[in-house]
Scaffold this motif. Structure first.
Motif, PDB file in Angstrom:
ATOM      1  N   GLU A  85       0.825  -1.207   0.000  1.00 23.21           N
ATOM      2  CA  GLU A  85       0.000   0.000   0.000  1.00 23.21           C
ATOM      3  C   GLU A  85       0.862   1.262   0.000  1.00 23.21           C
ATOM      4  O   GLU A  85       0.534   2.256  -0.643  1.00 23.21           O
ATOM      5  CB  GLU A  85      -0.913  -0.035   1.240  1.00 23.21           C
ATOM      6  CG  GLU A  85      -1.814   1.166   1.399  1.00 23.21           C
ATOM      7  CD  GLU A  85      -2.600   1.098   2.693  1.00 23.21           C
ATOM      8  OE1 GLU A  85      -2.809   2.156   3.298  1.00 23.21           O
ATOM      9  OE2 GLU A  85      -2.991  -0.006   3.108  1.00 23.21           O
ATOM     10  N   GLN A  86       2.004   1.228   0.701  1.00 26.53           N
ATOM     11  CA  GLN A  86       2.848   2.414   0.830  1.00 26.53           C
ATOM     12  C   GLN A  86       3.695   2.675  -0.409  1.00 26.53           C
ATOM     13  O   GLN A  86       4.312   3.720  -0.543  1.00 26.53           O
ATOM     14  CB  GLN A  86       3.776   2.273   2.043  1.00 26.53           C
ATOM     15  CG  GLN A  86       3.050   2.123   3.366  1.00 26.53           C
ATOM     16  CD  GLN A  86       2.682   0.670   3.677  1.00 26.53           C
ATOM     17  OE1 GLN A  86       2.817  -0.221   2.816  1.00 26.53           O
ATOM     18  NE2 GLN A  86       2.229   0.418   4.884  1.00 26.53           N
ATOM     19  N   ARG A  87       3.785   1.706  -1.313  1.00 25.36           N
ATOM     20  CA  ARG A  87       4.511   1.779  -2.597  1.00 25.36           C
ATOM     21  C   ARG A  87       6.026   1.765  -2.439  1.00 25.36           C
ATOM     22  O   ARG A  87       6.718   1.148  -3.226  1.00 25.36           O
ATOM     23  CB  ARG A  87       4.068   3.004  -3.409  1.00 25.36           C
ATOM     24  CG  ARG A  87       2.581   2.958  -3.753  1.00 25.36           C
ATOM     25  CD  ARG A  87       2.077   4.249  -4.322  1.00 25.36           C
ATOM     26  NE  ARG A  87       0.626   4.250  -4.432  1.00 25.36           N
ATOM     27  CZ  ARG A  87      -0.126   5.347  -4.356  1.00 25.36           C
ATOM     28  NH1 ARG A  87       0.445   6.529  -4.207  1.00 25.36           N
ATOM     29  NH2 ARG A  87      -1.434   5.255  -4.456  1.00 25.36           N
ATOM     30  N   ASP A 159      -1.756  -4.527  -2.775  1.00 21.96           N
ATOM     31  CA  ASP A 159      -2.405  -4.087  -1.545  1.00 21.96           C
ATOM     32  C   ASP A 159      -2.984  -2.688  -1.731  1.00 21.96           C
ATOM     33  O   ASP A 159      -2.250  -1.702  -1.787  1.00 21.96           O
ATOM     34  CB  ASP A 159      -1.390  -4.084  -0.392  1.00 21.96           C
ATOM     35  CG  ASP A 159      -2.068  -4.000   0.974  1.00 21.96           C
ATOM     36  OD1 ASP A 159      -3.310  -3.890   1.022  1.00 21.96           O
ATOM     37  OD2 ASP A 159      -1.351  -4.052   1.986  1.00 21.96           O
ATOM     38  N   GLU A 160      -4.292  -2.621  -1.866  1.00 28.04           N
ATOM     39  CA  GLU A 160      -5.038  -1.364  -1.987  1.00 28.04           C
ATOM     40  C   GLU A 160      -4.492  -0.460  -3.099  1.00 28.04           C
ATOM     41  O   GLU A 160      -4.130   0.699  -2.850  1.00 28.04           O
ATOM     42  CB  GLU A 160      -5.024  -0.606  -0.650  1.00 28.04           C
ATOM     43  CG  GLU A 160      -5.581  -1.371   0.530  1.00 28.04           C
ATOM     44  CD  GLU A 160      -7.101  -1.485   0.513  1.00 28.04           C
ATOM     45  OE1 GLU A 160      -7.722  -1.048  -0.474  1.00 28.04           O
ATOM     46  OE2 GLU A 160      -7.666  -2.016   1.471  1.00 28.04           O
ATOM     47  N   PRO A 161      -4.417  -0.934  -4.332  1.00 28.05           N
ATOM     48  CA  PRO A 161      -3.846  -0.100  -5.397  1.00 28.05           C
ATOM     49  C   PRO A 161      -4.652   1.149  -5.722  1.00 28.05           C
ATOM     50  O   PRO A 161      -4.106   2.091  -6.312  1.00 28.05           O
ATOM     51  CB  PRO A 161      -3.790  -1.050  -6.596  1.00 28.05           C
ATOM     52  CG  PRO A 161      -4.847  -2.067  -6.313  1.00 28.05           C
ATOM     53  CD  PRO A 161      -4.828  -2.253  -4.828  1.00 28.05           C
ATOM     54  N   SER A 162      -5.940   1.187  -5.364  1.00 30.63           N
ATOM     55  CA  SER A 162      -6.756   2.360  -5.709  1.00 30.63           C
ATOM     56  C   SER A 162      -6.871   3.362  -4.570  1.00 30.63           C
ATOM     57  O   SER A 162      -7.515   4.400  -4.724  1.00 30.63           O
ATOM     58  CB  SER A 162      -8.168   1.902  -6.124  1.00 30.63           C
ATOM     59  OG  SER A 162      -8.936   1.540  -4.982  1.00 30.63           O
ATOM     60  N   LEU A 188      -3.434 -11.594  -6.836  1.00 28.14           N
ATOM     61  CA  LEU A 188      -4.203 -11.534  -5.599  1.00 28.14           C
ATOM     62  C   LEU A 188      -4.365 -10.060  -5.263  1.00 28.14           C
ATOM     63  O   LEU A 188      -3.389  -9.353  -5.009  1.00 28.14           O
ATOM     64  CB  LEU A 188      -3.492 -12.265  -4.462  1.00 28.14           C
ATOM     65  CG  LEU A 188      -4.163 -12.198  -3.078  1.00 28.14           C
ATOM     66  CD1 LEU A 188      -5.598 -12.720  -3.130  1.00 28.14           C
ATOM     67  CD2 LEU A 188      -3.350 -12.969  -2.047  1.00 28.14           C
ATOM     68  N   LEU A 189      -5.602  -9.589  -5.281  1.00 26.96           N
ATOM     69  CA  LEU A 189      -5.913  -8.171  -5.157  1.00 26.96           C
ATOM     70  C   LEU A 189      -6.624  -7.879  -3.842  1.00 26.96           C
ATOM     71  O   LEU A 189      -7.733  -8.354  -3.610  1.00 26.96           O
ATOM     72  CB  LEU A 189      -6.795  -7.740  -6.333  1.00 26.96           C
ATOM     73  CG  LEU A 189      -7.390  -6.332  -6.305  1.00 26.96           C
ATOM     74  CD1 LEU A 189      -6.293  -5.275  -6.338  1.00 26.96           C
ATOM     75  CD2 LEU A 189      -8.358  -6.148  -7.478  1.00 26.96           C
ATOM     76  N   VAL A 190      -5.979  -7.102  -2.981  1.00 25.25           N
ATOM     77  CA  VAL A 190      -6.621  -6.600  -1.767  1.00 25.25           C
ATOM     78  C   VAL A 190      -7.145  -5.215  -2.084  1.00 25.25           C
ATOM     79  O   VAL A 190      -6.399  -4.338  -2.537  1.00 25.25           O
ATOM     80  CB  VAL A 190      -5.625  -6.540  -0.585  1.00 25.25           C
ATOM     81  CG1 VAL A 190      -6.146  -5.631   0.517  1.00 25.25           C
ATOM     82  CG2 VAL A 190      -5.377  -7.926  -0.037  1.00 25.25           C
TER      83      VAL A 190
END
Length: 235
Positions: A85-87, A159-162, A188-190
């Motif tokens: 999520e933090q990239r 992890d939360e790409p949007s 696998l998409l969270v």
């Protein structure tokens, strides 16, 4: 069809907090599975444990091989990759430098993989010499995904790409994820945006307080009254 990623009996604890409790999941080769749940449900913990970034109990298999005892670098070399999520981009480095860093474990074929990333994400080619720290949120997310692709993954975990992105950018990101699945990559998409995630996924699971409470075909989950009421904002 054989499983590209399989997790059995996964447990993750932080002190007395049981973040993940006996989770099983299996994604076939070329599949796109969405993992849904509210904040604190344990979604990120599953990805981090699969990548070997947090202590856990249970088994993780990549293309049938047990990678449970491997270090994160070994899992990456085997073909498992996580976009957190933090990239974690290097803001003072250029787009092209960040992308090439993604290939540090797979130096052969770097130029061809870089060209493939630029084909998928032409905006990154346009900004190849721009410093990552000066890019917009959507561009940084694209760069994070592009850097992950430079490792030539077999399974990509997102992890939360949007998160925090404008709706039009979210559409572009999810279109990209769908294209990656169509090219044969296992994903696998969270994602908290359950409606968008289920629109592109083949299957899905709902996580609540560390346990899987629902799983099945994405279309069926999108029509399930429990999912609709809780995650799709439609009573």
């Amino acid at each position: 069809m054989s499983a590209a990623l399989e997790i059995k009996g996964l447990r993750v604890s932080y002190g007395r907090l049981q973040a993940v409790d006996q989770v099983d999941l299996s994604i076939p080769e070329g599949g796109l599975q969405a993992l849904l749940g509210s904040n604190g449900a344990g979604k990120s913990s599953i990805l981090n444990a699969a990548m070997g970034l947090v202590p856990s109990h249970g088994a993780v298999y990549l293309n049938g091989a047990d990678i449970s005892k491997m270090a994160p670098e070994e899992r990456l070399a085997r073909g498992l990759c996580l976009v957190p999520e933090q990239r974690f981009l290097f803001g003072t480095m250029t787009v092209s430098e960040n992308l090439e860093l993604g290939a540090w474990r797979r130096r052969e074929g770097v130029r061809s993989r870089l060209e493939r990333v630029y084909e998928l994400l032409p905006r990154l080619r346009e900004r190849a010499r721009q410093k990552a720290g000066t890019m917009s949120g959507g561009e940084r997310q694209m760069l994070a995904i592009g850097r992950a692709l430079m490792s030539d993954p077999k399974v990509l975990m997102l992890d939360e790409p949007s998160l925090g992105l404008a709706p039009l950018i979210v559409r572009d990101i999810l279109t990209l994820i769908s294209e990656l699945r169509n090219s044969g990559l296992t994903v696998l998409l969270v994602e908290q945006n359950a409606k968008a995630a289920l629109r592109v996924a083949d299957s899905g699971m709902v996580l609540d307080l560390g346990k899987i409470t629902l799983r099945g075909d994405a279309e069926l989950l999108a029509a399930d009254p429990r999912v609709v009421a809780t995650y799709l904002g439609e009573a």
